[in-house]
Design a protein around this motif. Structure first.
Motif, PDB file in Angstrom:
ATOM      1  N   ALA A 241      12.865  38.620  61.041  1.00  0.00           N
ATOM      2  CA  ALA A 241      11.534  38.410  61.610  1.00  0.00           C
ATOM      3  C   ALA A 241      10.968  39.716  62.173  1.00  0.00           C
ATOM      4  O   ALA A 241      11.689  40.524  62.756  1.00  0.00           O
ATOM      5  N   ASN A 242       9.670  39.925  61.973  1.00  0.00           N
ATOM      6  CA  ASN A 242       9.000  41.086  62.554  1.00  0.00           C
ATOM      7  C   ASN A 242       9.108  41.047  64.072  1.00  0.00           C
ATOM      8  O   ASN A 242       9.108  39.978  64.685  1.00  0.00           O
ATOM      9  N   GLY A 243       9.170  42.223  64.687  1.00  0.00           N
ATOM     10  CA  GLY A 243       9.139  42.254  66.144  1.00  0.00           C
ATOM     11  C   GLY A 243       9.996  43.330  66.751  1.00  0.00           C
ATOM     12  O   GLY A 243      10.430  44.276  66.076  1.00  0.00           O
ATOM     13  N   LEU A 244      10.246  43.178  68.030  1.00  0.00           N
ATOM     14  CA  LEU A 244      10.991  44.147  68.823  1.00  0.00           C
ATOM     15  C   LEU A 244      12.461  43.750  68.911  1.00  0.00           C
ATOM     16  O   LEU A 244      12.782  42.565  69.084  1.00  0.00           O
ATOM     17  N   TYR A 245      13.328  44.754  68.803  1.00  0.00           N
ATOM     18  CA  TYR A 245      14.764  44.507  68.839  1.00  0.00           C
ATOM     19  C   TYR A 245      15.441  45.516  69.762  1.00  0.00           C
ATOM     20  O   TYR A 245      15.228  46.727  69.620  1.00  0.00           O
ATOM     21  N   ASN A 246      16.252  45.017  70.693  1.00  0.00           N
ATOM     22  CA  ASN A 246      17.077  45.911  71.492  1.00  0.00           C
ATOM     23  C   ASN A 246      18.075  46.636  70.592  1.00  0.00           C
ATOM     24  O   ASN A 246      18.591  46.066  69.632  1.00  0.00           O
ATOM     25  N   THR A 289      21.364  49.378  83.212  1.00  0.00           N
ATOM     26  CA  THR A 289      20.707  48.944  81.973  1.00  0.00           C
ATOM     27  C   THR A 289      21.777  48.325  81.076  1.00  0.00           C
ATOM     28  O   THR A 289      22.893  48.837  80.983  1.00  0.00           O
ATOM     29  N   GLU A 290      21.430  47.232  80.450  1.00  0.00           N
ATOM     30  CA  GLU A 290      22.338  46.597  79.485  1.00  0.00           C
ATOM     31  C   GLU A 290      21.509  45.778  78.516  1.00  0.00           C
ATOM     32  O   GLU A 290      20.819  44.838  78.905  1.00  0.00           O
ATOM     33  N   ALA A 291      21.582  46.148  77.247  1.00  0.00           N
ATOM     34  CA  ALA A 291      20.786  45.473  76.226  1.00  0.00           C
ATOM     35  C   ALA A 291      21.276  44.049  75.994  1.00  0.00           C
ATOM     36  O   ALA A 291      22.476  43.816  75.852  1.00  0.00           O
ATOM     37  N   ASP A 292      20.352  43.114  75.967  1.00  0.00           N
ATOM     38  CA  ASP A 292      20.656  41.765  75.501  1.00  0.00           C
ATOM     39  C   ASP A 292      20.522  41.809  73.973  1.00  0.00           C
ATOM     40  O   ASP A 292      19.432  41.975  73.441  1.00  0.00           O
ATOM     41  N   MET A 293      21.637  41.682  73.282  1.00  0.00           N
ATOM     42  CA  MET A 293      21.648  41.846  71.828  1.00  0.00           C
ATOM     43  C   MET A 293      21.588  40.518  71.073  1.00  0.00           C
ATOM     44  O   MET A 293      21.842  40.456  69.866  1.00  0.00           O
ATOM     45  N   THR A 294      21.206  39.448  71.767  1.00  0.00           N
ATOM     46  CA  THR A 294      21.188  38.120  71.160  1.00  0.00           C
ATOM     47  C   THR A 294      20.290  38.067  69.934  1.00  0.00           C
ATOM     48  O   THR A 294      20.661  37.501  68.893  1.00  0.00           O
ATOM     49  N   LYS A 295      19.097  38.666  70.015  1.00  0.00           N
ATOM     50  CA  LYS A 295      18.142  38.550  68.921  1.00  0.00           C
ATOM     51  C   LYS A 295      18.648  39.222  67.644  1.00  0.00           C
ATOM     52  O   LYS A 295      18.569  38.648  66.555  1.00  0.00           O
ATOM     53  N   ALA A 299      19.741  37.468  64.123  1.00  0.00           N
ATOM     54  CA  ALA A 299      19.072  37.845  62.874  1.00  0.00           C
ATOM     55  C   ALA A 299      20.066  38.120  61.760  1.00  0.00           C
ATOM     56  O   ALA A 299      19.671  38.247  60.593  1.00  0.00           O
ATOM     57  N   GLY A 300      21.374  38.223  62.104  1.00  0.00           N
ATOM     58  CA  GLY A 300      22.387  38.396  61.082  1.00  0.00           C
ATOM     59  C   GLY A 300      23.108  39.720  61.100  1.00  0.00           C
ATOM     60  O   GLY A 300      23.899  40.015  60.191  1.00  0.00           O
ATOM     61  N   TYR A 301      22.866  40.546  62.131  1.00  0.00           N
ATOM     62  CA  TYR A 301      23.567  41.823  62.207  1.00  0.00           C
ATOM     63  C   TYR A 301      24.896  41.607  62.922  1.00  0.00           C
ATOM     64  O   TYR A 301      24.937  41.386  64.131  1.00  0.00           O
ATOM     65  N   TYR A 302      25.988  41.670  62.168  1.00  0.00           N
ATOM     66  CA  TYR A 302      27.301  41.339  62.713  1.00  0.00           C
ATOM     67  C   TYR A 302      28.227  42.540  62.859  1.00  0.00           C
ATOM     68  O   TYR A 302      29.363  42.390  63.327  1.00  0.00           O
ATOM     69  N   ALA A 303      27.792  43.721  62.453  1.00  0.00           N
ATOM     70  CA  ALA A 303      28.670  44.888  62.496  1.00  0.00           C
ATOM     71  C   ALA A 303      29.095  45.188  63.933  1.00  0.00           C
ATOM     72  O   ALA A 303      28.290  45.081  64.863  1.00  0.00           O
TER      73      ALA A 303
END
Length: 326
Positions: A241-246, A289-295, A299-303
């Motif tokens: 999906a288009n948008g912003l990603y941490n 600071t700590e990124a919430d990487m849920t999005k 989206a399918g990034y599992y690395a």
């Protein structure tokens, strides 16, 4: 994204941009158009030995794009004024906001996918957390003009009726790794700490001026540059999906952890001295600071990401001790 596609990279002589050029070269992508100012001689080694079609000065890029319709199939927009101590907003407005708006317009008009660099600096003091939900973007209060300019573009992008066929704005957290050697004061703490250890045998860290944090226990989400560019390329290839990603690891660590990892890599005992945070940044200093990487994960990034220790070890042993670039 195919190996014969032509890819435009802005900020290509800089830290993350030049690493992306090297990464793509290693993956078989040579049809690269590199845009930057190319005026800083210290950046020259970042592109040494790399394969590309053409270099275009950033001031000439839009004329070049107009003269070469249909030539570019993908855009990685990593160019920006990244100096968080530059207090003249007009500099950031021109180079970070308006330049990005013009490039967005080109991508939207010509159906070119766009991945661009936002920043975790948009989150300010973290009073609204570090979650990349779009409804939070409008509430954020960045602590410096750089962060303001990045957030202004994020907000602008979300409001546009005409968009590229795919776009992603990446909120980079604390990126470190090779090719940052030219950044001076804005280079990572790891870079500065390594050089200080080599010259003095010890490291100076900022003392805490916040009662909730001990000296050196300020916390950041440190992410190795290889992980950053892998996310950039994955997004362009998979187009969720288009948008912003941490763009962090989702696991924050202290500056003490970071410095001890450097000493451990060098097989030296930790020797840390704490000094006052400079007045010019003290009231704008982020303690956590700590990124919430849920999005991104959804989206399918599992690395997996490099741990702090893994990233520091590779950076120090493969690059800093040898002076290598990627």
């Amino acid at each position: 994204m195919q190996a014969n596609d032509t890819i435009l990279i802005t900020g290509a002589a800089g830290f993350i941009g030049s690493y992306l050029v090297g990464y793509l070269n290693h993956a078989g992508y040579d049809n690269l158009i590199l845009a930057d100012d190319f005026s800083v001689e210290k950046k020259a080694p970042n592109l040494a030995g790399k394969r590309y079609l053409e270099k275009v000065h950033r001031d000439d890029l839009f004329a070049w794009l107009q003269a070469n319709p249909g030539r570019v199939q993908y855009v990685f927009h990593l160019g920006a004024r990244t100096d968080t101590t530059e207090m003249d907003y007009e500099v950031h407005r021109r180079l970070n906001l308006e330049y990005s708006q013009k490039l967005w317009a080109v991508c939207a008009a010509n159906a070119i996918p766009l991945v661009y660099a936002s920043s975790a600096a948009t989150y300010g003091a973290g009073e609204h957390g570090y979650k990349d939900d779009h409804d939070v973007i409008y509430k954020l209060q960045p602590l410096n003009p750089y962060g303001v300019s990045k957030n202004e573009f994020d907000k602008w992008a979300l409001q546009q009726p005409q968009q590229p066929p795919f776009w992603a704005g990446l909120k980079f957290f604390n990126v470190f790794g090779p090719n940052e050697y030219h950044k001076g004061r804005m280079a990572s703490v790891i870079f500065h700490a390594y050089n200080t250890i080599q010259s003095t045998g010890k490291v100076k860290l900022f003392r805490s001026h916040h009662p909730a944090y001990k000296d050196g226990e300020q916390i950041r989400d440190f992410i190795y540059v290889q992980d950053v560019v892998q996310i950039c390329v994955w997004l362009m290839q998979h187009r969720p999906a288009n948008g912003l990603y941490n763009t962090g690891t989702g696991k924050a660590r202290t500056f003490n952890d970071l410095v001890k990892a450097i000493f451990d890599t060098l097989q030296l005992p930790a020797n840390i001295e704490y000094i006052d945070t400079p007045i010019d940044i003290r009231d704008k200093y982020q303690y956590f600071t700590e990124a919430d990487m849920t999005k991104l994960r959804a989206a399918g990034y599992y690395a997996p990401f490099h741990t702090l220790e893994q990233g520091v070890r590779e950076y120090v042993t493969t690059y800093l001790t040898t002076g290598r670039y990627l």
